[in-house]
Design a protein around this motif. Structure first.
Motif, PDB file in Angstrom:
ATOM      1  N   ARG A  56       0.851  -1.190   0.000  1.00  0.00           N
ATOM      2  CA  ARG A  56       0.000   0.000   0.000  1.00  0.00           C
ATOM      3  C   ARG A  56       0.889   1.243   0.000  1.00  0.00           C
ATOM      4  O   ARG A  56       1.956   1.262   0.614  1.00  0.00           O
ATOM      5  CB  ARG A  56      -0.899  -0.018   1.231  1.00  0.00           C
ATOM      6  CG  ARG A  56      -1.831  -1.217   1.263  1.00  0.00           C
ATOM      7  CD  ARG A  56      -3.049  -0.938   2.065  1.00  0.00           C
ATOM      8  NE  ARG A  56      -3.786   0.182   1.485  1.00  0.00           N
ATOM      9  CZ  ARG A  56      -4.823   0.778   2.062  1.00  0.00           C
ATOM     10  NH1 ARG A  56      -5.227   0.370   3.240  1.00  0.00           N
ATOM     11  NH2 ARG A  56      -5.434   1.782   1.490  1.00  0.00           N
ATOM     12  N   VAL A  57       0.410   2.269  -0.671  1.00  0.00           N
ATOM     13  CA  VAL A  57       1.190   3.506  -0.805  1.00  0.00           C
ATOM     14  C   VAL A  57       1.679   4.009   0.543  1.00  0.00           C
ATOM     15  O   VAL A  57       2.853   4.359   0.706  1.00  0.00           O
ATOM     16  CB  VAL A  57       0.336   4.576  -1.527  1.00  0.00           C
ATOM     17  CG1 VAL A  57       0.945   5.946  -1.377  1.00  0.00           C
ATOM     18  CG2 VAL A  57       0.206   4.220  -3.000  1.00  0.00           C
ATOM     19  N   ARG A 104      -1.367   2.484 -10.525  1.00  0.00           N
ATOM     20  CA  ARG A 104      -0.847   2.149  -9.199  1.00  0.00           C
ATOM     21  C   ARG A 104       0.670   2.247  -9.128  1.00  0.00           C
ATOM     22  O   ARG A 104       1.228   2.691  -8.118  1.00  0.00           O
ATOM     23  CB  ARG A 104      -1.326   0.756  -8.795  1.00  0.00           C
ATOM     24  CG  ARG A 104      -2.822   0.756  -8.550  1.00  0.00           C
ATOM     25  CD  ARG A 104      -3.347  -0.484  -7.903  1.00  0.00           C
ATOM     26  NE  ARG A 104      -4.714  -0.216  -7.418  1.00  0.00           N
ATOM     27  CZ  ARG A 104      -5.267  -0.825  -6.390  1.00  0.00           C
ATOM     28  NH1 ARG A 104      -4.609  -1.750  -5.740  1.00  0.00           N
ATOM     29  NH2 ARG A 104      -6.495  -0.533  -6.025  1.00  0.00           N
ATOM     30  N   SER A 241      -3.493  -7.582 -10.873  1.00  0.00           N
ATOM     31  CA  SER A 241      -4.660  -7.800 -10.024  1.00  0.00           C
ATOM     32  C   SER A 241      -4.274  -8.209  -8.613  1.00  0.00           C
ATOM     33  O   SER A 241      -5.098  -8.225  -7.716  1.00  0.00           O
ATOM     34  CB  SER A 241      -5.519  -8.921 -10.623  1.00  0.00           C
ATOM     35  OG  SER A 241      -4.773 -10.120 -10.637  1.00  0.00           O
ATOM     36  N   LEU A 243      -3.385 -11.192  -7.831  1.00  0.00           N
ATOM     37  CA  LEU A 243      -3.760 -12.583  -7.596  1.00  0.00           C
ATOM     38  C   LEU A 243      -2.625 -13.579  -7.740  1.00  0.00           C
ATOM     39  O   LEU A 243      -2.864 -14.783  -7.716  1.00  0.00           O
ATOM     40  CB  LEU A 243      -4.877 -12.983  -8.574  1.00  0.00           C
ATOM     41  CG  LEU A 243      -6.303 -12.623  -8.168  1.00  0.00           C
ATOM     42  CD1 LEU A 243      -7.272 -13.156  -9.211  1.00  0.00           C
ATOM     43  CD2 LEU A 243      -6.648 -13.179  -6.795  1.00  0.00           C
ATOM     44  N   TRP A 260      -5.157 -16.422  -2.846  1.00  0.00           N
ATOM     45  CA  TRP A 260      -6.354 -17.215  -3.119  1.00  0.00           C
ATOM     46  C   TRP A 260      -6.829 -17.821  -1.806  1.00  0.00           C
ATOM     47  O   TRP A 260      -6.036 -18.338  -1.028  1.00  0.00           O
ATOM     48  CB  TRP A 260      -6.051 -18.313  -4.137  1.00  0.00           C
ATOM     49  CG  TRP A 260      -5.802 -17.767  -5.504  1.00  0.00           C
ATOM     50  CD1 TRP A 260      -4.714 -17.049  -5.928  1.00  0.00           C
ATOM     51  CD2 TRP A 260      -6.665 -17.877  -6.640  1.00  0.00           C
ATOM     52  NE1 TRP A 260      -4.836 -16.707  -7.239  1.00  0.00           N
ATOM     53  CE2 TRP A 260      -6.025 -17.205  -7.713  1.00  0.00           C
ATOM     54  CE3 TRP A 260      -7.903 -18.476  -6.862  1.00  0.00           C
ATOM     55  CZ2 TRP A 260      -6.592 -17.124  -8.985  1.00  0.00           C
ATOM     56  CZ3 TRP A 260      -8.468 -18.393  -8.133  1.00  0.00           C
ATOM     57  CH2 TRP A 260      -7.808 -17.720  -9.178  1.00  0.00           C
ATOM     58  N   VAL A 311      -7.480  -1.879   6.217  1.00  0.00           N
ATOM     59  CA  VAL A 311      -6.361  -2.593   5.596  1.00  0.00           C
ATOM     60  C   VAL A 311      -5.040  -1.863   5.820  1.00  0.00           C
ATOM     61  O   VAL A 311      -4.209  -1.747   4.933  1.00  0.00           O
ATOM     62  CB  VAL A 311      -6.622  -2.825   4.075  1.00  0.00           C
ATOM     63  CG1 VAL A 311      -5.676  -3.891   3.535  1.00  0.00           C
ATOM     64  CG2 VAL A 311      -8.056  -3.245   3.820  1.00  0.00           C
ATOM     65  N   HIS A 331      -0.616  -5.998   6.825  1.00  0.00           N
ATOM     66  CA  HIS A 331      -0.838  -6.108   5.377  1.00  0.00           C
ATOM     67  C   HIS A 331       0.495  -6.301   4.659  1.00  0.00           C
ATOM     68  O   HIS A 331       1.313  -5.390   4.569  1.00  0.00           O
ATOM     69  CB  HIS A 331      -1.568  -4.888   4.790  1.00  0.00           C
ATOM     70  CG  HIS A 331      -1.938  -5.134   3.345  1.00  0.00           C
ATOM     71  ND1 HIS A 331      -1.322  -4.529   2.280  1.00  0.00           N
ATOM     72  CD2 HIS A 331      -2.855  -5.967   2.813  1.00  0.00           C
ATOM     73  CE1 HIS A 331      -1.854  -4.979   1.126  1.00  0.00           C
ATOM     74  NE2 HIS A 331      -2.775  -5.858   1.451  1.00  0.00           N
TER      75      HIS A 331
END
Lengths: 374, 477, 80
Positions: A56-57, A104, A241, A243, A260, A311, A331
């Motif tokens: 995260r930034v 992003r 994404s 993932l 996942w 988060v 996180h």
């Protein structure tokens, strides 16, 4: 036990173990209480990814510091956790992913992460193992991974050398008193002047011992590993994404992750894989690095990860309880843990932490008894 | 696409096939799954496809296998052959891979009948090409009509020694020696306990007489100390052992110019399914190691999950068939396909037979059980975990470093992390850790994880479209 | 029938287990161990030990679980 420790840390994952380590080295008498063996939970079974491209930034400055610490683990930890520093690529296969990635990456770059958007062809130059369908990729030269299962042995050695009282197979059941704290365990009470709650997904029930309500969402992350295979990749690979995480260790195994979800229950502690979820994860991996399809899946497993409502980390003093602190739900916690723990240790030692912590006041639910414990 | 049925049976050896037949006869829809092309497991393993005409039906096991496969063919059991089960989930989703990719089955009841696998207690040279298991030699002889080598040493414990030696001899091979861990006295005691099992005794006597006729040296109370390789041939050093498998002082001797060694030290129950499902287990040294806790009908502590056969404890093929039948009946009864009276009357003779067989099988199980002294004797430089080249010395060092159970040891050394998933070394590693932890219970067992066997990623992924991949809500930036 | 092993041709019989065919042709060493690089061959022949995992027509398979096919290409690639 009649000793009164300077610090009790409840929870022997990487957060708790790191805080315990830094405080002990600064001269505190520290007890680390762990119901199993240290770093056998999430800290021992995660993907070991040290990437800025999923950070995260707001956490980028912390992750950058932590990455430097990981790269230097032999210096401050003293023992090897198999850190490999290498390029990281975050791939975009579709137009939507390209858009997401470009936006992003730019925001992360502003925050200090050296991420550049490169073409699919350039990406293949850096990572010859890639399939042909990459549109663009985020490239970061400061990336890499550690070997999670080596964490336990490395920290054990460091903690023992630092003189931490390592109380494994000891189940903390509650906090009977504060100031000083008396932690009730199945091997008797442990007394300490300060308390750190670092129990992973269990920080929610643990904070409840102190009358504090911090809702924690429990994620059940799946991972898979292949048997040893010939070299198929040389970077750490993800997807826009989020993932996918993918890396090949020097000894040849490839670890496949990406958040996942399996099934699991924090109360029983049981968790397991969801077969379709494993297959989806593996498909992405083979899409990114086609040669992987030649390999065989050797093992899949799950681990718990804590997530706060916004988060962002839950790190800082526990409101209303002097000398009580919490450290968790970071996180991509493994990535940043050593640095975040260093900051909290500074705070515990009475110093001004060199960077802001993440006080949990913002996350708390009002409890029925609004009056806080003094 | 998930195929649903009343009962899934995993493993088509004597236990699994008997279970499937009993349940099907009671009216349940049954799917029987096995990795192999034919039912029979290992003990009743079918010969290679092109050798069926050559079966000697005087061979008891071969004949039993023929009958088993015929009964299966005649039944309503749906036999899914060539499928490898990789995951078993909530009551009871069974995920497999096979030649046609991923196939998934689901039933409210599942019978685990995956059988056992052979244990070899490591010694220097056990990983050399040309050294194989006793079961492996049996497979070559019975299913491939092939000798394991021209000049063979056969070593370890149990009745399989004489059987393999007799077949090698009978097939024209040279048995350089049989090296038996058991003493003559232990064998005499076993014979006494098997006194009323005339068929077994006659068969065994036949093997031994055949070996005597051919002047094959049999060394009792002996073990292989090491195997070395030179110029493509093996030389085998043997020496005496005591009742616990520890080396006794005494002259060792060398057997040279051997091209194959078949060695096996008993059987270990394959409990991966019941462990993955979270059923309770107990350590039973006599029956081979960790076994699921069962009632008399084969019900585990997990509702809807049953187990039968050598995978529940080493008792042999006849006990496996009886246990399988009981589990199949239990599943049918629990599903309501059999009323309680019918269930009781059908089960009664099987239950009696199980008790009767248990007495005899104990004698043989004792021969096959792990000998702690043999494990204690493993030399430091000997590879214990074959997949990852982890030696005894590495294991001892990790224990000294604080590894308190087998899973922590795994994290410290990679022991058990290889593709065999800890099967080859697990029992021995448990014993090594127990030397320090105090007991096998304290040492623990590997954390059960899928896949139950390694599966090729290519088979798992099948064909898909990237655009069909789920797009998650992006994590907040 | 014939199999091609690392470019060399060996004979095999219809219906034969691949691992058995390799043994019959004198090919006992199938791979090398990961850390020490020692030679390994088929050990259990029942799908458990994984020592016989070799490349069959480009795919890793256990030779004890595979039946021979005419023209099969096998690679004994050694340790990964």
């Amino acid at each position: 036990m009649t000793t009164t420790f300077d610090l009790i840390v409840v929870g022997g994952g990487i957060n708790g173990a790191s805080v315990a380590l830094f405080c002990a080295r600064a001269g505190m008498r520290v007890a680390l209480i762990e119901r199993d063996q240290i770093c056998r939970g999430a800290s021992g079974v995660n993907a070991g990814t040290l990437t800025l491209q999923m950070t995260r930034v707001a956490l980028i400055p912390y992750a950058l510091e932590a990455h430097a610490m990981w790269a230097n683990a032999p210096e401050w930890l003293g023992h090897d956790v198999g850190v490999v520093v290498c390029d990281g690529l975050s791939l975009a296969f579709t137009e939507g992913e390209e858009e997401l990635l470009t936006y992003r990456a730019a925001r992360r770059r502003e925050a200090g992460a050296p991420i550049e958007i490169i073409t699919g062809t350039e990406a293949q130059g850096i990572e010859p193992g890639l399939g042909a369908s990459v549109r663009v990729a985020g490239w970061c030269p400061i990336d890499g991974f550690a070997n999670a299962y080596l964490t336990g042995l490395a920290y054990r050695r460091a903690l023992v050398e630092a003189g931490v009282a390592l109380l494994e197979r000891t189940m903390a059941r509650g906090v009977d008193e504060t100031q000083p704290f008396v932690v009730n365990t199945d091997r008797g009470p442990i007394r300490g002047r300060r308390l750190v709650i670092a129990g992973g997904v269990w920080i929610e029930p643990m904070l409840a011992w102190l009358g504090v309500k911090l809702p924690i969402k429990v994620l059940i992350n799946q991972l898979s590993v292949t048997e040893r295979v010939a070299p198929v990749m040389r970077t750490q690979v993800g997807i826009a994404s989020g993932l996918l995480s993918l890396k090949q260790y020097p000894h040849g195994t490839v670890v496949i992750g990406g958040g996942w979800q399996g099934w699991g229950n924090r109360e029983t502690g049981r968790s397991g894989i969801v077969p379709d979820s494993i297959i989806g994860n593996v498909r992405l991996a083979c899409h990114a690095i086609p040669a992987l399809a030649e390999a065989r899946l050797a093992r899949s497993w799950t681990g718990f990860e804590a997530e706060t409502a916004d988060v962002l980390p839950a790190v800082g003093p526990v409101p209303g309880i002097p000398e009580a602190y919490v450290c968790g739900s970071i996180h991509s916690g493994y990535t940043s843990a050593p640095y975040i723990a260093k900051l909290l240790a500074q705070c515990i030692l009475g110093q001004e932490p060199e960077r802001l912590l993440f006080p949990i006041d913002r996350l708390l639910l009002q409890s029925a008894s609004a009056a806080t414990v003094s | 696409m998930v195929v649903e049925t009343d009962l899934v049976v995993v493993g088509a050896g004597p236990a699994g096939t008997s279970a499937a037949l009993a349940a099907a006869n009671a009216g349940l829809g049954v799917i029987l799954i096995d990795e192999a092309r034919e039912a029979g497991g290992q003990v009743y393993r079918a010969p290679a496809r092109t050798l069926t005409a050559a079966i000697k039906t005087r061979d008891r096991d071969a004949a039993a296998g023929v009958r088993l496969r015929a009964a299966l063919d005649r039944s309503s059991v749906r036999f899914e052959r060539g499928l490898r089960v990789w995951s078993i989930g909530e009551r009871f989703r069974t995920d497999t891979v096979g030649p046609e990719g991923v196939r998934t089955f689901k039933a409210p009841r599942l019978i685990a009948a995956g059988g056992a696998f052979e244990r070899t207690v490591p010694f220097p040279g056990w990983t050399l090409p040309g050294v194989m298991g006793l079961a492996a030699a049996t497979i070559l002889l019975k299913s491939e009509a092939m000798l394991p080598g021209r000049r063979v040493v056969i070593a370890g414990c149990g009745p399989l020694l004489a059987a393999v030696a007799a077949k090698v001899s009978g097939g024209g091979g040279d048995v350089a020696a049989v090296i038996d861990m058991a003493s003559r006295r232990q064998w005499a005691s076993v014979m006494l306990q098997l006194a009323t099992r005339f068929n077994l005794l006659r068969e065994g006597a036949g093997w031994v007489l055949g070996l005597a006729r051919r002047r094959v040296p049999i060394h009792f109370a002996s073990t292989i100390r090491r195997i070395d390789e030179a110029d493509g041939l093996l030389s085998v050093e043997i020496g005496p052992v005591d009742g616990k498998g520890r080396a006794r002082p005494g002259r060792s001797s060398l057997i040279n110019d051997v091209d194959a060694v078949a060695v096996g030290h008993g059987l270990v129950p394959g409990v991966e399914i019941t462990r993955l499902a979270g059923a309770a287990h107990t350590y039973d040294r006599l029956r081979g190691g960790w076994v699921p806790v069962l009632d008399a009908m084969g019900r585990t502590t997990i509702e809807g999950l049953y187990a039968a056969g050598d995978g529940c404890g080493i008792r042999g093929a006849l006990s496996a068939a009886t246990a399988g039948t009981l589990a199949g009946l239990a599943a049918a009864g629990d599903a309501g396909a059999l009323d309680p009276d019918t269930l009781a009357s059908k089960s009664e003779p099987q239950l009696k037979e199980a008790v009767r067989l248990d007495r005899f099988s104990a004698a043989v199980s004792e021969l096959l059980a792990l000998r702690p002294g043999q494990v204690a004797d493993i030399a430091p430089d000997t590879v214990v975990c074959r997949c990852e080249d982890v030696r005894r010395a590495d294991i001892d060092a990790a224990i000294a470093d604080g590894a308190a159970d087998v899973n922590q040891l795994k994290h410290f050394t990679r022991c058990g992390m290889g593709p065999c998933q800890g099967r080859m070394c697990g029992d021995v590693v448990g014993e090594l850790v127990a030397l320090h932890a105090g007991s096998r219970e304290a040492a623990g067992a590997w954390t059960p994880r899928p896949p139950l066997r390694p599966v090729p990623l290519a088979d798992l992924i099948g064909s898909y479209s990237y655009n069909d991949m789920p797009i998650p809500k992006p994590v907040p930036l | 029938m014939q199999l091609i092993v690392d470019g060399r041709t060996i004979a095999a019989h219809d219906g034969e287990m691949l691992a058995a065919a390799l043994m019959a042709a004198g090919l006992w060493r199938l791979r090398t161990s990961p850390r020490k690089g020692t030679g390994r061959g088929a050990f259990c022949l029942m799908g458990v030990c994984q020592e016989c995992a070799i490349f069959v027509d480009g795919r890793l398979q256990q030779a004890c679980s595979v039946e021979v096919r005419d023209g099969m290409h096998l690679e004994l690639r050694g340790a990964p």
